[in-house]
Design an enzyme around this catalytic site. Structure first.
Site, mmCIF file in Angstrom:
data_model
loop_
_atom_site.group_PDB
_atom_site.id
_atom_site.type_symbol
_atom_site.label_atom_id
_atom_site.label_comp_id
_atom_site.label_asym_id
_atom_site.label_seq_id
_atom_site.Cartn_x
_atom_site.Cartn_y
_atom_site.Cartn_z
ATOM 1 N N GLU A 259 0.817 -1.207 0.000
ATOM 2 C CA GLU A 259 0.000 0.000 0.000
ATOM 3 C C GLU A 259 0.860 1.270 0.000
ATOM 4 O O GLU A 259 1.959 1.293 0.541
ATOM 5 C CB GLU A 259 -0.927 0.001 1.218
ATOM 6 C CG GLU A 259 -1.930 -1.139 1.153
ATOM 7 C CD GLU A 259 -2.991 -1.089 2.238
ATOM 8 O OE1 GLU A 259 -4.176 -1.214 1.898
ATOM 9 O OE2 GLU A 259 -2.655 -0.922 3.427
ATOM 10 N N CYS B 177 3.490 8.550 1.149
ATOM 11 C CA CYS B 177 4.046 7.575 2.085
ATOM 12 C C CYS B 177 4.238 6.269 1.326
ATOM 13 O O CYS B 177 3.284 5.659 0.846
ATOM 14 C CB CYS B 177 3.077 7.416 3.254
ATOM 15 S SG CYS B 177 3.621 6.206 4.456
ATOM 16 N N CYS C 56 6.685 -7.061 6.772
ATOM 17 C CA CYS C 56 7.847 -6.646 7.578
ATOM 18 C C CYS C 56 8.300 -7.837 8.412
ATOM 19 O O CYS C 56 7.467 -8.610 8.884
ATOM 20 C CB CYS C 56 7.450 -5.479 8.487
ATOM 21 S SG CYS C 56 8.858 -4.693 9.316
ATOM 22 N N CYS D 122 6.723 -5.080 15.642
ATOM 23 C CA CYS D 122 6.407 -4.090 16.664
ATOM 24 C C CYS D 122 4.954 -4.319 17.080
ATOM 25 O O CYS D 122 4.076 -4.488 16.228
ATOM 26 C CB CYS D 122 6.624 -2.682 16.117
ATOM 27 S SG CYS D 122 8.313 -2.464 15.490
ATOM 28 N N CYS E 8 1.874 -2.351 15.568
ATOM 29 C CA CYS E 8 1.844 -2.106 14.119
ATOM 30 C C CYS E 8 1.133 -3.220 13.362
ATOM 31 O O CYS E 8 1.461 -4.397 13.522
ATOM 32 C CB CYS E 8 3.286 -1.955 13.611
ATOM 33 S SG CYS E 8 3.381 -1.786 11.812
ATOM 34 N N CYS F 86 -0.824 5.928 10.049
ATOM 35 C CA CYS F 86 0.429 5.268 10.441
ATOM 36 C C CYS F 86 0.151 3.936 11.113
ATOM 37 O O CYS F 86 -0.620 3.867 12.058
ATOM 38 C CB CYS F 86 1.191 6.088 11.474
ATOM 39 S SG CYS F 86 1.610 7.699 10.929
HETATM 40 N N1 SAH Z 1 9.359 0.417 9.554
HETATM 41 C C1 SAH Z 1 9.639 1.801 9.697
HETATM 42 C C2 SAH Z 1 8.745 2.689 8.888
HETATM 43 C C3 SAH Z 1 7.254 2.405 8.828
HETATM 44 S S1 SAH Z 1 6.205 2.767 10.135
HETATM 45 C C4 SAH Z 1 9.572 2.203 11.148
HETATM 46 O O1 SAH Z 1 9.094 1.421 11.954
HETATM 47 O O2 SAH Z 1 10.041 3.300 11.462
HETATM 48 C C5 SAH Z 1 5.963 4.532 10.274
HETATM 49 C C6 SAH Z 1 5.701 4.959 11.730
HETATM 50 O O3 SAH Z 1 4.399 4.567 12.200
HETATM 51 C C7 SAH Z 1 6.699 4.326 12.680
HETATM 52 O O4 SAH Z 1 7.161 5.262 13.610
HETATM 53 C C8 SAH Z 1 5.842 3.279 13.353
HETATM 54 O O5 SAH Z 1 6.384 2.895 14.570
HETATM 55 C C9 SAH Z 1 4.527 4.003 13.493
HETATM 56 N N2 SAH Z 1 3.398 3.130 13.802
HETATM 57 C C10 SAH Z 1 3.302 1.792 13.600
HETATM 58 N N3 SAH Z 1 2.092 1.336 14.013
HETATM 59 C C11 SAH Z 1 1.411 2.409 14.487
HETATM 60 C C12 SAH Z 1 0.096 2.594 15.001
HETATM 61 N N4 SAH Z 1 -0.751 1.576 15.111
HETATM 62 N N5 SAH Z 1 -0.292 3.836 15.381
HETATM 63 C C13 SAH Z 1 0.562 4.886 15.216
HETATM 64 N N6 SAH Z 1 1.808 4.769 14.712
HETATM 65 C C14 SAH Z 1 2.238 3.553 14.344
HETATM 66 FE FE1 SF4 Z 2 7.905 -3.057 10.688
HETATM 67 FE FE2 SF4 Z 2 5.725 -1.852 11.604
HETATM 68 FE FE3 SF4 Z 2 7.831 -2.145 13.210
HETATM 69 FE FE4 SF4 Z 2 7.947 -0.395 11.177
HETATM 70 S S1 SF4 Z 2 6.584 -0.289 12.960
HETATM 71 S S2 SF4 Z 2 9.500 -1.920 11.764
HETATM 72 S S3 SF4 Z 2 6.706 -1.492 9.639
HETATM 73 S S4 SF4 Z 2 6.577 -3.815 12.338
#
Ligand code: SAH
Ligand code: SF4
Length: 394
Positions: free
Chosen positions: A127, A142, A149, A153, A156, A380
């Site tokens: 996406e 974006c 991934c 996390c 996420c 995000c």
């Molecule tokens: N993998 C990279 C980039 C993608 S995520 C990273 O983790 O930095 C972009 C941002 O959105 C990151 O800071 C991530 O931690 C945040 N993010 C992930 N899940 C989220 C959520 N459910 N609500 C708000 N931010 C989130």
């Molecule tokens: Fe991967 Fe989501 Fe963690 Fe970014 S925030 S490293 S996309 S699992």
């Protein structure tokens, strides 16, 4: 017996980098070619483009000409390339293609955020989101760097998917080009002319520093002055903290850096950003302090997702200030965006305000990121596709 010489810190970093790049290769994208064997020109470096042309007996100046049509004009059809003679257009079309990922689904939010589900040649999907500025004619695209991934996390959605594969340079550049198609934004605006798609954030699906070579190649193409010509100041790479690759990205690309911090103590960060077990906070902060593109004009962004009762206390805000003291930094507070089955709640407005004030009082800008496109799961951390590794293997 000879003593084994101890490995220096630099040797260890090299070994670690080699390990990461070897793992990246296991998830490599398929060759960028059509089913009938034509080579995709999008995503080739200038040297590779020249080599493809040489292979069909063409001179190097053709590469310059094609580069202009592909990246400045946004042409996808050789017959539109009016500075190229008709027989040559036909010859090019026989061997090559200038493609775009297919937009399988396009959704537009009530707040005008737009999300595409792009399908690539092998059926894998990722996406891309366009977030228009609400007051000016500009906005951020974006972009995804991986299908899924490997990291998981806790907050996420993408992290629940696993990694299907890495995206190729063609697919990364292609997301931006297809987004531009959809807003009719060709030819590439010159210099500082206002443009709707004015910045790129590598904040979509995936960890860009676990697909470094393809991301770097794609950004180099996008920054090239004779094409899309987006300045490195308008590109931000977000990482969850792949320390050994941060130095390389800084030296080679010089784009803005965003770091997904989200916790100020190792025990909590180990749990919610599991990569922390490999590269703990102290090492991550040291890498940030070394990041060459950081200056007062170009601060490092620390992203901090606000999770109710988990990481949003005043004590944690004070600790955060201590961690980033002396760095050219700003803190982006991201209210947690829920997704189906997500285990957290968004912090209360009061908690977010108190947290932000402490950071601001310490002299750091601390904007709260307004959730955009939540109604279409475009905010995000909400991105996810059905693509799986098994499907790639078939
Ligand atoms: N993998 C990279 C980039 C993608 S995520 C990273 O983790 O930095 C972009 C941002 O959105 C990151 O800071 C991530 O931690 C945040 N993010 C992930 N899940 C989220 C959520 N459910 N609500 C708000 N931010 C989130
Ligand atoms: Fe991967 Fe989501 Fe963690 Fe970014 S925030 S490293 S996309 S699992």
């Amino acid at each position: 017996m000879n003593a084994v010489p101890a490995l220096s810190e630099a040797d260890l970093t090299d070994i670690e980098r080699a390990r990461i790049l070897a793992k990246t290769a296991r998830f490599a994208p398929p060759p960028a070619r059509t089913a009938d064997g034509r080579t995709e020109l999008v995503g080739l470096s200038r040297a590779e483009l020249a080599a493809e042309l040489a292979a069909i007996g063409e001179k190097p100046f053709r590469a310059k000409q094609l580069w202009h049509w592909i990246y400045h004009q946004g042409a996808t059809d050789f017959s539109r390339m009016s500075t190229i003679a008709k027989p040559m257009q036909a010859k090019l079309a026989e061997h090559f293609v200038v493609g775009r990922p297919e937009a399988a689904i396009t959704q537009t939010s009530t707040d005008d955020t737009r999300k595409w589900l792009f399908r690539f040649r092998d059926g894998q999907e990722a996406e891309t989101v366009y977030i228009p500025d609400r007051t000016e004619d500009r906005g951020a695209v974006c972009i995804s760097s991986q299908v899924g991934c490997t990291l998981s996390c806790k907050f996420c959605h993408t992290g629940t998917q696993g990694l299907a594969r890495n995206l190729g340079a063609a697919e990364i550049v292609g997301q931006f080009m297809a987004a531009r198609d959809s807003y009719g934004e060709w030819p590439s605006p010159h210099g500082e002319t206002p443009r709707l798609l004015s910045t790129i954030v590598l904040m979509g699906m995936g960890e860009p520093l676990y697909n470094y070579e393809n991301v770097a190649k794609a950004m180099t193409i996008i920054m090239d002055n004779e094409g899309i010509a987006l300045s490195r100041r308008r590109i931000t790479l977000s990482t969850s903290g792949v320390v050994p690759m941060m130095d390389r990205a800084g030296a080679e690309l010089g784009v803005n850096l965003a770091v997904s911090l989200h916790a100020v103590r190792d025990d909590l960060r180990d749990e919610i950003v599991p990569l922390n077990r490999k590269y703990p906070i102290a090492e991550l902060m040291a890498a940030c302090r070394r990041y060459p593109a950081a200056s007062n004009a170009r601060r490092i962004t620390f992203e901090y997702v606000m999770l109710k009762g988990i990481n949003d206390s005043e004590a944690e805000a004070h600790e955060l200030v201590r961690l980033i003291a002396g760095m050219p930094a700003k803190v982006n507070l991201i209210p947690f965006n829920p997704w189906p089955g997500s285990p957290y709640e968004t912090s209360t407005q009061g908690a977010i305000d108190r947290f932000s004030k402490i950071v601001m009082d310490a002299g750091f800008s601390s904007p709260v990121r307004t959730p955009r496109g939540r109604d279409i799961l475009a905010a995000c951390g909400q991105l996810k596709t059905e693509s799986r590794r098994e499907r790639a293997a078939r």
